[in-house]
Motif scaffolding. Structure first.
Motif, PDB file in Angstrom:
ATOM      1  N   TRP A  86     -43.691  38.365 -15.507  1.00 43.49           N
ATOM      2  CA  TRP A  86     -42.474  38.944 -15.092  1.00 43.49           C
ATOM      3  C   TRP A  86     -43.657  39.686 -13.634  1.00 43.49           C
TER       4      TRP A  86
ATOM      5  N   ASN B 138     -32.524  37.170 -32.233  1.00 37.24           N
ATOM      6  CA  ASN B 138     -33.559  36.995 -31.332  1.00 37.24           C
ATOM      7  C   ASN B 138     -34.515  37.849 -30.965  1.00 37.24           C
ATOM      8  N   THR B 175     -36.651  35.990 -22.598  1.00 34.28           N
ATOM      9  CA  THR B 175     -35.856  34.972 -22.957  1.00 34.28           C
ATOM     10  C   THR B 175     -35.466  35.032 -24.205  1.00 34.28           C
ATOM     11  N   SER B 179     -31.644  34.043 -24.823  1.00 35.39           N
ATOM     12  CA  SER B 179     -31.320  32.913 -25.791  1.00 35.39           C
ATOM     13  C   SER B 179     -30.073  33.410 -26.801  1.00 35.39           C
ATOM     14  N   GLU B 243     -29.591  35.200 -16.617  1.00 36.77           N
ATOM     15  CA  GLU B 243     -30.966  35.467 -16.768  1.00 36.77           C
ATOM     16  C   GLU B 243     -31.344  35.050 -15.603  1.00 36.77           C
ATOM     17  N   THR B 247     -34.482  36.986 -14.584  1.00 34.32           N
ATOM     18  CA  THR B 247     -35.862  36.480 -15.117  1.00 34.32           C
ATOM     19  C   THR B 247     -36.270  35.559 -13.846  1.00 34.32           C
ATOM     20  N   GLN B 250     -38.878  32.814 -14.439  1.00 32.58           N
ATOM     21  CA  GLN B 250     -38.588  31.364 -15.219  1.00 32.58           C
ATOM     22  C   GLN B 250     -38.996  30.351 -13.842  1.00 32.58           C
TER      23      GLN B 250
END
Lengths: 249, 261
Positions: A86, B138, B175, B179, B243, B247, B250
């Motif tokens: 990240w 999670n 992540t 989720s 998200e 992030t 990704q």
């Protein structure tokens, strides 16, 4: 001057003697390779020096100061590059500062300068997933460099790279070492690598983990690919191999 | 880039249109009576023609969904972190959490009304009840699977536990956290509707649908279902949007320009 000294340092896990009492002195500015098969206690020794493990006996001294079980006095790098996905390359290089204080403009400038100097200037804003294995290891090493620790512990840093990249990285590491004058303790199970890089080769052996030999490396610097076929190289390699294979039998 | 947007936005829209077409074909093709299943157009009209009456109810459902989601997400995140950090608590609390999800939500509504009355609160509690669980599971999973070598590296640098948590453990859990949030987002509106059914004394979207059903106004029943679904999907997409924004690593190889002057 002695930078690092181990005095009868020992570590046991349950019934297993991971490292039997070991004494060792490492000169400042030297490049020392530690070679041995898996289970010989080399990584345990590293973790004790880094302070991740507290020795069961003996003392670890850095610049004469006892550092048993404390951290923050070495640079440390593993076979896994441990770059965080990240953060960009630049932010990965400055990771140690982020974890211990504030990343200043000077820290960022230093990170950029190091990256530019060693060929990653165009990748500062890339995320690590975009880099090749060799590039990632170089970033990991730069992250280690900018901690300004005199003592660098490198635990098989090139173990996961292909032979070609590995040779490039070894020469690169020697160049950086020459440029920066750090003290390097380098773990490997590759005998060629240990001799090619070091001033001194320490051979370790398992059950119990211990130092069995400590060779001064007579090979002149700078080292090139030709170094790998010099008689002195073959000679030292023979001695090390005999020790390692005797243990295998 | 344009092709990617076309694929990511165009294809879902296409499948939605396809769904409506299939609906239309079945109703028309099998001569289904309109009190059993309306045509898509009739369901749409049932919504648009009663929009002024529906809109306040929709707002109410959105409010319950969103409040409940935030309460559930915050609770879920906190529980996940606490359980990851205090293993003893994990062993004690985890079975209780699993138990909480085994309780039928409907059975929960009655006592909630007794305790909290007919306000917005019982609906928020039900939504949070549904949302927190996937988030906790999670987050807990994410935090307990952070690379041990990475944590050791932070220790070698001399990092404090707090900084390691902020700069290593939390981002490493991004992540799985999202989720959990996405699962929670899809179920949140269901929780709000259950809450409205079981704990409403006045006007609500769920009761509106009940009345329509009692009056054999099937078009309005379908229309209301579509509205509820739209709330759920919109909320899910918002979470996905957050998200994507939060992030960037990704999807991107290079950081956004404005991140670094």
């Amino acid at each position: 001057m002695t930078l690092l000294e181990l005095r009868d340092v020992a570590k046991t896990f349950g019934d297993t003697i991971a490292l039997s009492p070991t004494s060792l002195a490492i000169e400042e500015g030297s490049f020392v390779a530690i070679v041995g098969p898996s289970g010989c206690g080399k990584s345990t020794m590293f973790n004790v020096i880094a302070g991740l493990l507290t020795p069961d006996g003996g003392d670890v001294l850095v610049k004469g100061e006892r550092v048993n079980g404390t951290t923050g006095h070495v640079g440390y790098m593993l076979q896994k590059d441990l770059l965080v996905p990240w953060r960009t390359v630049e932010d990965n290089i400055t990771m140690a500062k982020r974890l211990t204080g504030r990343v200043s403009a000077a820290d960022r400038e230093e990170a950029r300068a190091v990256a530019r100097q060693y060929g990653l200037g165009d990748f500062l804003r890339h995320y690590p997933t975009a880099l090749s294995g060799g590039m990632r290891q170089r970033v990991a090493f730069m992250r280690t460099l900018v901690t300004h620790q005199t003592l660098l512990l490198l635990d098989e840093p090139f173990g996961a790279l292909d032979a070609q990249t590995r040779l490039e990285m070894q020469q690169w590491l020697l160049q950086v070492w020459r440029d920066t004058g750090r003290t390097v303790l380098f773990i490997t199970h590759d005998v060629d690598e240990s001799i090619f890089l070091s001033d001194r080769v320490i051979v370790m052996s398992p059950r119990p983990g211990r130092v069995v030999a400590d060779f001064a490396n007579p090979l002149p610097r700078p080292r090139t690919v030709d170094t790998l076929i010099e008689p002195a190289f073959i000679d030292l390699k023979t001695k090390v191999m005999r020790l390692l294979h005797r243990e295998d039998a | 880039m344009t092709r990617k947007i076309l694929r990511n936005v165009g294809v879902p829209i296409l499948s939605f249109v396809l769904l409506l077409l299939v609906w239309q074909w079945i109703v028309v093709g099998f001569h289904v009576a309109s009190y059993i299943a309306p045509r898509p157009r009739q369901a749409f009209l049932a919504v648009t023609q009663n929009w002024s009456a529906l809109w306040p109810l929709i707002l109410g459902t959105i409010r319950e969904t969103v409040y409940g989601f935030f309460v559930g997400a915050a609770l879920g995140l906190s529980l996940g972190v606490i359980m990851a950090k205090v293993p003893v608590l994990q062993r004690i609390v985890y079975p209780v959490l699993v138990l909480s999800q085994a309780v039928p939500i409907i059975a929960l509504a009655a006592p909630l009304v007794l305790i909290l009355g007919f306000s917005v609160t019982p609906k928020v509690v039900i939504v949070a009840w549904i949302v927190f669980f996937p988030v906790t599971v999670n987050v807990l999973d994410g935090l307990t699977h952070v690379d041990k070598d990475l944590l050791n590296l932070a220790r070698v640098y001399g990092a404090s536990r707090w900084r390691t948590f902020i700069h290593i453990e939390i981002p490493a859990t991004a992540t799985p956290l999202f989720s959990g949030l996405k699962i929670g987002a899809t179920y949140a509106v269901t929780g709000a509707i259950i809450g409205e059914l079981a704990a409403s004394d006045g006007a609500s979207l769920a009761l509106y649908q009940e009345h329509a059903n009692a009056n054999l106004n099937t078009a309005a029943v379908y229309g209301t279902t579509m509205v509820m679904t739209a709330i759920g999907i919109t909320w899910f997409l918002l979470v996905v949007g957050v998200e994507v924004f939060a992030t960037p690593w990704q999807r991107r190889t290079v950081a956004r320009r404005w991140r670094r002057r």
